[in-house]
Structures are given as C-alpha cells and as structure tokens.
Write an enzyme that holds these catalytic residues in place. Structure first.
Site, short mmCIF file in Angstrom:
data_model
loop_
_atom_site.label_atom_id
_atom_site.label_comp_id
_atom_site.label_asym_id
_atom_site.label_seq_id
_atom_site.Cartn_x
_atom_site.Cartn_y
_atom_site.Cartn_z
N HIS A 1 15.97 20.54 9.59
CA HIS A 1 17.39 20.46 9.85
C HIS A 1 17.98 20.75 8.47
O HIS A 1 19.65 20.75 8.03
CB HIS A 1 18.37 18.97 10.45
CG HIS A 1 17.10 18.15 8.80
ND1 HIS A 1 18.16 16.71 9.37
CD2 HIS A 1 16.57 18.33 8.27
CE1 HIS A 1 17.40 15.83 8.39
NE2 HIS A 1 16.37 17.05 7.48
N GLY B 1 2.21 27.30 -0.89
CA GLY B 1 3.15 28.40 -0.09
C GLY B 1 4.63 27.86 -0.48
O GLY B 1 4.91 26.78 -0.54
N ASP B 2 5.60 29.41 -0.17
CA ASP B 2 6.71 28.94 0.04
C ASP B 2 6.97 29.27 1.23
O ASP B 2 7.32 30.41 2.01
CB ASP B 2 7.46 30.17 -0.80
CG ASP B 2 9.30 29.61 -0.53
OD1 ASP B 2 9.47 29.92 0.42
OD2 ASP B 2 9.82 29.67 -1.70
N PHE B 3 8.05 28.61 2.90
CA PHE B 3 7.86 29.11 4.13
C PHE B 3 8.97 30.00 3.94
O PHE B 3 8.54 30.53 5.02
CB PHE B 3 7.81 28.02 4.85
CG PHE B 3 9.44 26.63 4.22
CD1 PHE B 3 10.62 26.70 3.96
CD2 PHE B 3 8.72 25.01 4.35
CE1 PHE B 3 11.30 26.54 4.01
CE2 PHE B 3 9.42 24.31 3.74
CZ PHE B 3 11.15 24.86 4.44
N ASP C 1 2.64 23.04 1.17
CA ASP C 1 4.13 23.14 0.19
C ASP C 1 3.88 23.77 -0.92
O ASP C 1 3.32 25.00 -1.50
CB ASP C 1 4.57 21.10 0.17
CG ASP C 1 5.78 21.21 0.06
OD1 ASP C 1 6.59 22.17 0.05
OD2 ASP C 1 6.11 20.57 1.30
#
Length: 355
Positions: free
Chosen positions: A261, A241-243, A215
């Site tokens: 969602h 990390g940044d997805f 995350d």
C-alpha cells in the site's frame, strides 16, 4: 368525478446529528488516549493501581483537568476506577494492561500510538492540501524527500518508526501465525521485514520453518538488535537488499506486511512480479494489510488508511481483494484467497500453482 391521484408518501426517516457530531469531535477521544500514552500513564499503572493524586505527582500534571482526564479515560474503557475524585483509585483496563504495557514486548502497541500522536496527528491537519495537490504532507513538506528517504537520513526517526510499525502489526502477525497452514512449506522470507517480528513469530510457533527477514541495511541492523534482544538471532536469518533494485530471496512463502500500500500501481505490480519469480511452484505470496471490501463500503479503517497513504507516500493507496486478484493473475499466479485476521486486516494470498 375525476380521480384524485396522490403521490405515494416516502417512508418516514428519523434523522439526527449524533453521528455527524461524534465523528467531527472524534479527535477528542483519540487525543485523550494518545496523550495518556505519551505521558506514560498506562506504563505507570502497569505497576499497579494508584490514587489520582499520586498519578498527578508522578506525571507532573496540574490539578485542573486531572479528574476529567482520568475519568474520561475510565468512561472510554481504558481505565477502571473505584471511589470518586479524591478517593478514586485507578488501574488499567485488561486490554490496556495487555497491549499498552511495555513489560509485554510481544504485544506492546504503545510505540505505534506514540507515532500516531507525534507524527501522524500533525500531518493530518494538511489532509485538505493533500486532496488538492496529490502530494505527501509529512516530512516531505519541509525536505522534499519521500518518507523512507527522510526516515533513513535520521537514525532516531527510523528507529521510532520501525518500533511503531512493529506495534501496529503485532496483532495481525500473531493472528496470521495461528491461522495460516504452514505444514506444506519449509521456508519463509518477509520482504520489507522491518524489525523481523513476523519471521520471529513464525519460527517460534512453527519450528520446522526456516525464516528470513529482508530489508535495506539500515533497517536490517535494527532487526539484528531486536532479534538479539528477543534471543532469536540464531533462529531468524537477517538479509539485506532493496526490493526495487534486487531480486527477492527464494522461499516457499514470500510475505509483505503493509508494504504494497506504500507504492503506486506500477510499483505494486513490479513487487508482485518479483514475488512470483522468487517462489517455487506451489509457493505462496502473502500480503498482510487492511484489504478493502470489493464494494469499498465496509472497511472504513482501510479507506481511512488509504487517505493516510495519500498523506505519507507519493503514490501509495490501499486496495480491494478483487484488485489484488487481478494484479496477481497478471503476474502469473492462478489462485487467490483471503484470510481474515481480525478487525480491518486480512492476509491476501496468491498461490503459484504447479503447472
């Protein structure tokens, strides 16, 4: 004589207003439960049964409404009672003692109920505005910032939100860990893993699995704290990390719990493609959410959750199993399955088959 033709009579239908009235006043019961949680009633009774007057004193309640409040909770099934009014002794019902007892950290759901009461309940007053504008109605109304940007800017709000999400997903995660066949896999990465609870549960139940929670840095720090508290810091890896900007860590299983969602269709598809690229042949992509039935009729909670995404997110919405299959096929997956987890939740699974 001319024949007289009569229109066939429609079958008689009994109608009443019960459902209309029950749903319209549904917030009566909801707010009573949420208020009891916010007051700490269930945490208090987790220590043992108490007379009404002791509850009144310890929670600082007024005598007016005291018995109506406690007896309403009894009628709803959240409390059990012996005696009546002045002689009444109250205790938690078994399910409340399991899921709303803060001494049961692996099952405690009180944090999500507090979040529902303190955040979501006020925001839902603006559902009409959301339906007319298509814009979020949460902190966005005041700050103009998307929900996650607003949360990250407030460490206290972020901590409460992550704790609430842990409570919201605990039951689903426990069910997934029990039902999914992990025997063919060795590694798992929970993308957007929040506090790291899913990775922790998998590592505990299936010790052959090497598990990672992944995350953004602000959330990963909270995961380290939680895993340290649960004495699991050496059994679950925490990565940052940044997805949307970084590639996912490679793993045999990529999991997303209530992540897809939150985002619009293009963003959903981008995340699915990243999951496909991070998996080896034979790997599995697992999405744990309130997957809608294909006819969009049965999963009422899932449909209401999709409205909640309208209120909370700029483009988020819940989706059907058929839509999940379409999007994952487009990304390169060749087979999908649906694993019911209980209630409205399921694990939608896409497999990256060997060529």
């Amino acid at each position: 004589m001319d024949k007289v033709f009569k229109s066939p009579q429609a079958p008689s239908t009994v109608v009443n207003a019960d459902k209309i009235f029950q749903v319209a006043t549904g917030f009566f019961a909801s707010k009573t439960l949420l208020t009891a949680t916010n007051l700490g009633l269930f945490a208090l009774l987790a220590k043992g049964p108490l007379p009404a007057r002791e509850i009144q004193e310890k929670l600082g309640l007024h005598s007016r409404g005291l018995f109506d409040f406690l007896d309403a909770l009894t009628s709803l099934g959240f409390l059990e009672r012996s005696g009546l009014k002045e002689t009444a002794i109250y205790q938690n019902a078994p399910d409340v003692d399991t899921f709303l007892n803060p001494n049961n950290p692996h099952q405690y759901m009180g944090n999500v109920l507090e979040m529902v009461n303190n955040r979501l309940y006020p925001f839902w007053n603006y559902l009409e505005d959301a339906l007319k504008s298509g814009k979020p109605q949460n902190e966005y109304r005041e700050t103009g910032k998307p929900i996650f940007e607003a949360l990250v800017s407030s460490p206290e709000k972020l901590r409460k939100f992550i704790s609430a999400m842990r409570g919201a997903q605990l039951g689903n995660f426990h069910s997934f860990v029990e039902k999914f066949d992990f025997s063919r896999y060795k590694t798992l990465c929970d993308v957007g893993g929040a506090s790291g609870v899913l990775a922790m549960l998998v590592a505990t139940k299936h010790p052959h699995m090497k598990c990672t929670t992944w995350d953004i840095p602000e959330v990963s720090q909270l995961a380290r704290e939680y895993l340290r508290e649960m004495k699991m810091k050496n059994k679950v890896a925490v990565k940052e990390g940044d997805f949307f900007t970084d590639s996912f860590p490679n793993a045999d299983i990529i999991v997303m719990g209530n992540i897809l969602h939150d985002w619009d269709l293009d963003q959903k598809k981008a995340l699915i493609r990243k999951a496909f690229n991070a998996l080896p042949k034979g790997g599995a992509f697992v999405v744990i959410e309130n997957i809608l039935d294909n006819e969009r009729k049965e999963n009422t909670f899932g449909l209401l959750m999709s409205l909640n995404m309208l209120i909370e997110c700029e483009g988020g919405f819940d989706f059907t199993e058929a839509e999940f299959k379409e999007w994952t096929r487009e990304a390169g997956f060749r087979y999908t399955d649906l694993l019911p987890l209980g209630g409205p939740s399921s694990a939608a699974i896409a497999y990256k088959l060997d060529e």
